[in-house]
Design a protein around this motif. Structure first.
Motif, PDB file in Angstrom:
ATOM      1  N   LEU A 249      29.485  25.871  38.240  1.00 34.11           N
ATOM      2  CA  LEU A 249      31.385  26.887  38.577  1.00 34.11           C
ATOM      3  C   LEU A 249      32.278  26.286  37.616  1.00 34.11           C
ATOM      4  O   LEU A 249      33.461  27.329  36.946  1.00 34.11           O
ATOM      5  CB  LEU A 249      31.059  26.404  39.976  1.00 34.11           C
TER       6      LEU A 249
ATOM      7  N   GLY B 233      34.731  28.761  35.584  1.00 34.99           N
ATOM      8  CA  GLY B 233      35.962  28.566  35.331  1.00 34.99           C
ATOM      9  C   GLY B 233      36.621  28.781  34.157  1.00 34.99           C
ATOM     10  O   GLY B 233      37.829  29.468  33.784  1.00 34.99           O
TER      11      GLY B 233
ATOM     12  N   TYR C  60      21.149  36.008  38.883  1.00 37.37           N
ATOM     13  CA  TYR C  60      22.483  35.723  37.835  1.00 37.37           C
ATOM     14  C   TYR C  60      22.110  35.665  36.411  1.00 37.37           C
ATOM     15  O   TYR C  60      22.916  36.023  35.954  1.00 37.37           O
ATOM     16  CB  TYR C  60      22.911  34.181  38.267  1.00 37.37           C
TER      17      TYR C  60
ATOM     18  N   SER D  26      31.340  33.326  39.305  1.00 35.82           N
ATOM     19  CA  SER D  26      31.330  32.053  39.938  1.00 35.82           C
ATOM     20  C   SER D  26      31.270  32.568  41.806  1.00 35.82           C
ATOM     21  O   SER D  26      31.011  31.789  42.298  1.00 35.82           O
ATOM     22  CB  SER D  26      32.340  31.621  39.418  1.00 35.82           C
ATOM     23  N   ALA D  27      31.918  33.125  41.671  1.00 37.46           N
ATOM     24  CA  ALA D  27      32.135  34.380  43.117  1.00 37.46           C
ATOM     25  C   ALA D  27      30.721  34.773  43.846  1.00 37.46           C
ATOM     26  O   ALA D  27      30.461  34.022  44.957  1.00 37.46           O
ATOM     27  CB  ALA D  27      33.220  35.095  43.471  1.00 37.46           C
ATOM     28  N   ARG D  28      30.368  35.407  42.926  1.00 38.52           N
ATOM     29  CA  ARG D  28      28.522  35.897  43.985  1.00 38.52           C
ATOM     30  C   ARG D  28      27.191  34.837  44.181  1.00 38.52           C
ATOM     31  O   ARG D  28      26.776  34.651  44.952  1.00 38.52           O
ATOM     32  CB  ARG D  28      27.708  36.872  42.975  1.00 38.52           C
TER      33      ARG D  28
ATOM     34  N   ASP E   6      36.065  38.797  33.727  1.00 46.22           N
ATOM     35  CA  ASP E   6      36.335  38.946  34.156  1.00 46.22           C
ATOM     36  C   ASP E   6      34.879  38.262  35.491  1.00 46.22           C
ATOM     37  O   ASP E   6      33.796  38.725  36.691  1.00 46.22           O
ATOM     38  CB  ASP E   6      35.695  40.431  34.537  1.00 46.22           C
TER      39      ASP E   6
ATOM     40  N   ARG F 201      34.463  35.301  36.606  1.00 46.91           N
ATOM     41  CA  ARG F 201      34.628  35.355  37.958  1.00 46.91           C
ATOM     42  C   ARG F 201      33.838  35.971  39.137  1.00 46.91           C
ATOM     43  O   ARG F 201      33.223  36.113  40.076  1.00 46.91           O
ATOM     44  CB  ARG F 201      35.821  36.119  38.345  1.00 46.91           C
ATOM     45  N   GLU F 202      33.036  36.742  38.216  1.00 46.59           N
ATOM     46  CA  GLU F 202      31.927  36.950  39.259  1.00 46.59           C
ATOM     47  C   GLU F 202      30.754  36.280  39.432  1.00 46.59           C
ATOM     48  O   GLU F 202      30.200  36.589  40.849  1.00 46.59           O
ATOM     49  CB  GLU F 202      31.907  38.294  38.790  1.00 46.59           C
TER      50      GLU F 202
END
Length: 147
Positions: free
Chosen positions: A8, A12, A51, A142-144, A136, A139-140
């Motif tokens: 992660l 980032g 993923y 990492s968030a998901r 994008d 971020r997606e």
């Protein structure tokens, strides 16, 4: 879960790096070498991890940026291959998934290598669009899929 945290963090950093960046002018770079073909074993099939689709797209974007930034003379063009290697190290995918990600990186590189011989206004627009898409995606993912 240290590997997941490291993954992660690398995503980032890749996202931040993708969001930044200027373009200059002139010299192509080499793509990653294709992985050596190995005997396909039942356990060596790519995973169906959810993923992998966005991560494969991110690999394609990084390969495209690696070529385009090099073509346009960015002295830091190698950072995109380094980011891909960092993702592979942090993710530590199985051999089949690793080959898939490397193939996507190389596909992104070759897609533009076959089209562009010099840095053009269209190439600089492509860099901007791919940088945004890569940020994008980072971020997606990492968030998901992060913990």
């Amino acid at each position: 879960m240290a590997a997941a945290d490291n993954f992660l963090r690398i995503l980032g950093v890749a996202g931040i790096a993708l969001a930044l960046g200027g373009v200059a002018s002139a010299q192509p770079r080499k793509a990653e070498p294709e992985p050596k073909p190995a005997a396909e074993e039942p356990a060596a099939r790519p995973s169906n991890a959810p993923y992998m689709k966005p991560l494969s797209r991110l690999a394609t974007v990084l390969g495209s940026l690696h070529f385009l930034r090099g073509l346009c003379g960015d002295p830091n063009a190698d950072v995109w291959r380094e980011k891909m290697n960092a993702i592979l190290d942090a993710q530590a995918p199985g051999e089949a998934d690793r080959r898939t990600l490397v193939a996507h990186f190389n596909q992104g590189y070759r897609a533009f290598e076959s089209t562009y011989r010099k840095c053009t206004p269209a190439a600089t627009v492509a860099v901007e669009r791919y940088a945004k898409e890569g940020a994008d995606l980072s971020r997606e993912i990492s968030a998901r899929y992060g913990s």
